[in-house]
Each structure stands twice: as C-alpha cells, then as structure tokens.
Scaffold this active site. Structure first.
Site, PDB file in Angstrom:
ATOM      1  CG  HIS A  38      -0.326   0.194   2.520  1.00 26.67           C
ATOM      2  ND1 HIS A  38      -0.002  -0.845   3.368  1.00 26.67           N
ATOM      3  CD2 HIS A  38       0.043   1.313   3.172  1.00 26.67           C
ATOM      4  CE1 HIS A  38       0.536  -0.366   4.474  1.00 26.67           C
ATOM      5  NE2 HIS A  38       0.570   0.948   4.379  1.00 26.67           N
TER       6      HIS A  38
ATOM      7  CG  ASP B  12       0.032  -4.249   2.769  1.00 24.46           C
ATOM      8  OD1 ASP B  12       0.443  -3.607   1.785  1.00 24.46           O
ATOM      9  OD2 ASP B  12      -0.396  -3.717   3.803  1.00 24.46           O
TER      10      ASP B  12
ATOM     11  CB  SER C 259       3.177   1.156   6.378  1.00 25.31           C
ATOM     12  OG  SER C 259       1.958   0.949   7.019  1.00 25.31           O
TER      13      SER C 259
END
Length: 615
Positions: free
Chosen positions: A158, A189, A267
C-alpha cells in the site's frame, strides 16, 4: 448475510503512509482512522555488548562460536544464507519447535540495525473509478522500508499503490535515490524494490530474517512515522499470533499482534527481536475506543512465501486458496446427519467456487477431514505450536500456486483421499485492480464499467459496504464467478444528450443482457454493440429496467458526446485491442486517455473494524 450494523472501531489498514501533501479531497477522511490512539512510547536501548558478554554467550551456545558479532550475525545464519532461505525455502506447513530463550547479552548493534532501514517516498496517481477515462490529482506520501541481500528493498504494497515515482533515502543521507518496483503482492501487502545506483548500496549490511517469535517475545519496530522526519523506534512484545485479516489485500494470512505503537509512516518498517533479526514488517493497526497499542506485523513465513514466489516465477503469482465456504461441525446432531463416526472430525463444505480446482473433487455437504496429512478439528483449526491452534487456512496459504495438496474427504459416509492442484482465487468483484486503470465502454453517452471494490469506494465513500446497492454488495460478499473472465457490468452513468433522453437518472445498475443475449463481461458487451446490426440496442438491466436506443443514431451520436466531455476514446485501452476506438478529432485534442500502470473472518473483522487506506 443480513445487513451489518455500524460500529465505532477501526482497523487502520495501514499503519501507513504519512502524506507529505494533501491527497484529493475525496480521499480525505473526516477524522484520523489510520492508526491506533497515541499512547506512551517505550524506548529500548539496543546496544552492542562488550567482548566479555560475547565470549560468555559463545561459551553457552556452541552455535555462536566463531560467528562474527555484527547486526544479523548473532545467530548461525549469515546475510547470504538468509536470502537463500527466503528465496528457496519450502514451508512444511507447521512451524518449527520453539527456540530457547535468548540472553540479553545477544543484543545486536543498534547502529547497524538503523543503517538497514530506509525512508520511502512515493508519488501516487490513483485512477478515477467514477470517471474511468481520467486520473485523480497526484499526491505524495512517505513510509518505511529495509534492505535485503541482493540489492533489494522490502516495504508494504500500500506504500507504493498506484505509484508514478518511488524514491528511497538512507539514514543520515541527504540524497534521494530513484527506486524501481520489482513486484507488488497485494494479498500479503508486500512490495519489492531495487535501486540501480551503486552508491546507494555502499557500506550496506542487509537485514537477516529470524524465526517466528513466541508470545511475550520482545520486538522493536523501526521506521519513519508521522511526528518528525528522523527515525523512530518503539518497543513492545508479541501478544498474539493467528490468521489475521489483511485489510489492504482483503485476505486472511498469518499475522502477529504486538503492543508497540504503529503509526502512519511506520508501514514497511522492520520489527526486530533481541538478536537483531527481522521477525516481521509493520503494516496495520487497530483503532478502537476500548483498545490501545494494538499493531500488526507481517511475519517471516509470509515474507518468505512472497520472496520465494518471486524467485520461482520472476513475478508475484499470489497465495492459493481452496475456493470453498465451510461451516463448523461442533453440533453432534449435524455430524450424525452427515454420517460421521464419533472419532471423525472436519468441517462442512457449504459452497464450492466453480472456478476453483477443488470444484472437480468436492461437493456441497462434503466433510473436509484433513489437509496434507494434518487433521482438521470440528472448529476448523489445526495444531500450530505447543499449546496453540490455528485456522486450517494457514496450511493452505503455505502452499504455492499450482502446487498439489492431499485432501481427505467424507462423502455420504464414505471416506476418500484426493489430490488437487491449488490456484489463486477468482473473485467476481475484485478487491484490487493490480495497478491497472479501470475498464470502461461508452455508447450514446451510456457509460459502462465493471464493479470492483475501488469503484464502490469511489461511488459511495468509505461507508460503501453499507451505502452501496444491496445487490452489488451481495455479489461482492457472496457472489462466485462461474468462469474465470466473468465480470459484473453496470451502467455507471448517463452523459446527457438528445439521443438518450429519459435515461439520465439511471446509475450503477447491472447490465443483464443486450438484445436478449446475456452479457458475460465488459469486453463481451462492447463486442456485441460493435457487431449489432439490429435496428435497436435493447439493454436489459437489473430490477427489470430497460434501455432501448436506435442503433444507428446511438453509434453516430457517440463521437460528439465524447468531444463535449473531453473523452479521447469510447473505450479503455484493454478493450481497444479488439476494436478500433470511436472518437472525434476534437476529443483527441481536448482529452487524453489515462495511461496504463495495479472470508468469513475478514467479514467479522469488517463488522467490528473499518478498512481504511493510508491516504
């Protein structure tokens, strides 16, 4: 499934990307839904130990003798060996036995750990799914990543979603290096990057992967979250390991819950154990009024699956699935009705996807008793580690696309063993477009497109799973494709013109048939319109609606309607391969087509949590 009630808590799919400039207004949420509430931050000193401590550790652990003391070198696996494991490992299904406790003297060099973590800068240009011939205004974001052997960089998928440019910067450097995206794994992901500039890799000591941690093991998350420009370090412990819903990929894979803070920008950052080994990638967090400090990291088995898949195929092929819906068999009367013996256990097969490999060997009301020799309990779990159980889907996700699996099935009281070749699922309503622009087709101002989750989110906002039409939601949550190329085609909107008078209010209604011939997908609809020689185009829509147009007038009016709305082509590039575009020169001057670029438990999590991008 009945309509779901709204809840206040949120799963921030993405501890995320920290935007450096505001995204388009329609992608901004009214309140922060990306990360867990701010809580205290505990610092952990990760310092190099002295020679005496090292000598003592080597004496107590023979495997550590003659091992160079440096980051990632605290164990017996070197950086090169770690890549061999990551790109060639064959998961055995169940994890290895727990390791012994590690003394505090085994702490790795903190400076070396920091050097392996980089900051990722990305410029995103998302498709406009409501106006599929356009793209939204570009925006920038920042996130984290870390270095691997072989001149590779790992981050979250993402973080580079719909990227147009990706740059990375090492700690302490003032130079941003352009990176190339090698592979993007939407379900897990994870994204794999590389940098061509040799200067970027000078003096690099890459990350070494460790084993799956135990409960209460200490972890340290390193990254570049919001709140500053420099590196941030948070610490915590492993609080849970189970099959978890990955909100970005809408999949269920093994996940680790930790209590270290994971905020927007974290992230893609690594989580280290006391040995300085990477045990996961930070990727999402849970926001709830009654919960604090609940973050999630992607564990090493999932990371190794992604890397091995890329090494084998040169691209990401995905995680396979059985393609069935199952039910627990904890009720004794239900087991008796299925002719199960008292010592037999398994789960009931409720539905089988026609496109799945098991559709040839499994039927409704069969009982799946074991997978690859591992018995499945009546609650759908299998043994995991000492004193732990986990959903049997963990065994399925350990396999690779086109690998075979052995199933033991009970059919009407008769037990049999079958072998199937697993493959990636085919979703009737895809959750991702995998970087590709949306497909569309326009005739006489009628805009046709396919239903995807990004399209529903674009049309109905972040509450799309409550506000979208019930029939479309039913197809998204429960629909199964009868063949691999089946799509849900809808009349998205009508660009008002004289030729389509009276149809202006129709929107987001499924197209069932054209001139009494069923529509399989958008390409099939475009081909039928192009080949139509009948005097009228008669469209049968859902809810028994009809749209009838004069064929000649409809085709003749299309170029002028495109010109008025500055649309260069009457169809997307994927449909233009089989038919020439219909567009006027005026439209070609004013407009330009956008360039091409990308469950049960998940449903429960969506009930008590909300999916949210990091934008």
């Amino acid at each position: 499934m009945p309509p779901r009630k709204k809840h206040k808590n949120d799963i921030g799919a993405l501890g995320g990307k920290a935007p450096s400039c505001s995204p388009p207004s329609d992608s901004i949420e009214e309140k922060s839904r990306l990360v867990s509430p701010r809580t205290r931050s505990r610092s952990q000193n990760v310092d190099a130990t002295g020679a005496d401590d090292e000598a003592q550790a080597n004496a107590t652990d023979p495997k550590r003798r003659n091992t160079r003391r440096k980051y990632g070198g605290a164990g017996t696996t070197s950086a090169d060996a770690a890549v061999d494991v990551a790109t060639g490992a064959q998961p055995s299904g169940l994890p290895a036995k727990p390791r012994g406790s590690v003394p505090k003297s085994c702490t790795a060099d903190s400076d070396t750990i920091m050097e392996a973590v980089v900051k990722v800068f990305c410029v995103h240009t998302e498709p406009n799914y409501s106006l599929p011939w356009q793209r939204k205004r570009q925006y920038s974001s920042s996130s984290s990543g870390f270095l691997l052997p072989g001149r590779r960089i790992l981050t979250n998928a993402h973080c580079v979603d719909h990227y147009t440019q990706v740059k990375v910067k090492r700690r302490g450097s003032d130079v941003k290096h352009v990176a190339s995206v090698l592979s993007v794994g939407t379900e897990c992901d994870i994204a794999l990057l590389t940098v061509e500039d040799d200067k970027f890799w000078e003096g690099v000591e890459p990350v070494v992967f460790g084993q799956l941690p135990q409960l209460q093991d200490a972890v340290t998350v390193v990254g570049y979250p919001i709140g500053g420009d420099t590196m941030s370090v948070t610490s915590g412990v492993v609080s849970r390991i189970e099959v978890t819903a990955y909100m970005h990929g809408s999949s269920e894979l093994l996940g680790i819950q930790i209590d270290a803070a994971i905020n927007s920008g974290n992230s893609g950052g690594p989580a280290f154990n006391d040995l300085g080994e990477c045990v996961g990638i930070a990727f999402q967090s849970l926001k709830h009024e009654d919960a604090e400090n609940i973050g999630y990291i992607i564990p090493t088995p999932v990371i190794e699956h992604f890397l091995t898949d890329y090494a084998r195929h040169g691209r990401y092929t995905g995680f396979p699935c059985l393609g069935v819906e199952w039910q627990k068999l904890e009720n004794p009367d239900l087991r008796a009705a299925l002719k199960m013996q008292p010592d037999q256990k398994g789960v009931l097969i409720r539905r089988v996807e026609p496109t799945s490999a098991v559709s040839e060997v499994l039927q409704q009301n069969d009982v799946l008793m074991s997978f690859d020799g591992v018995s499945i309990s009546n609650d759908g779990t299998v043994p995991f580690r000492s004193g732990e159980r986990i959903s049997f889907s963990y065994l399925v996700s350990n396999k690779y696309t086109d690998e075979e699996a052995e199933l033991v099935v009970l059919h009407e009281g008769s037990q049999r063993t079958v072998r199937v070749s697993l493959r990636a699922p085919v979703r009737l309503v895809p959750f991702h477009t995998r970087g590709l622009p949306p497909s569309y087709f326009i005739v006489a101002g009628l805009v046709f497109t396919t239903v995807t989750v990004p399209y529903l989110r674009s049309e109905y906002g972040k509450e799309y799973d409550f506000d979208a039409p019930v029939k479309l939601l039913d197809k998204m949550m429960h629909g199964m494709a009868s063949h691999a190329d089946e799509q849900v085609v809808v009349l998205s909107q009508v660009l008002a013109a004289d030729v389509n008078t009276g149809y202006e209010d129709i929107c987001n209604t499924q197209v069932v048939a054209l001139n009494n011939a069923s529509v399989k997908n958008l390409a099939d609809l475009a081909a039928k319109v192009d080949a139509c020689t009948e005097p009228f185009l008669c469209l049968d829509l859902d809810y028994n609606q009809k749209v009838v147009l004069n064929t000649a007038k409809a085709k003749a009016a299309t170029p002028d309607i495109l010109a008025v709305h500055c649309i260069s082509n009457d169809r997307s590039s994927d449909l233009a391969k089989s038919a020439p575009p219909v567009a006027s020169s005026k439209a070609g001057e004013q407009g330009a087509e956008a360039p091409s670029n990308k469950m049960d438990k998940a449903s429960k999590l969506r009930k008590r949590g909300r999916a949210a991008t990091a934008d």
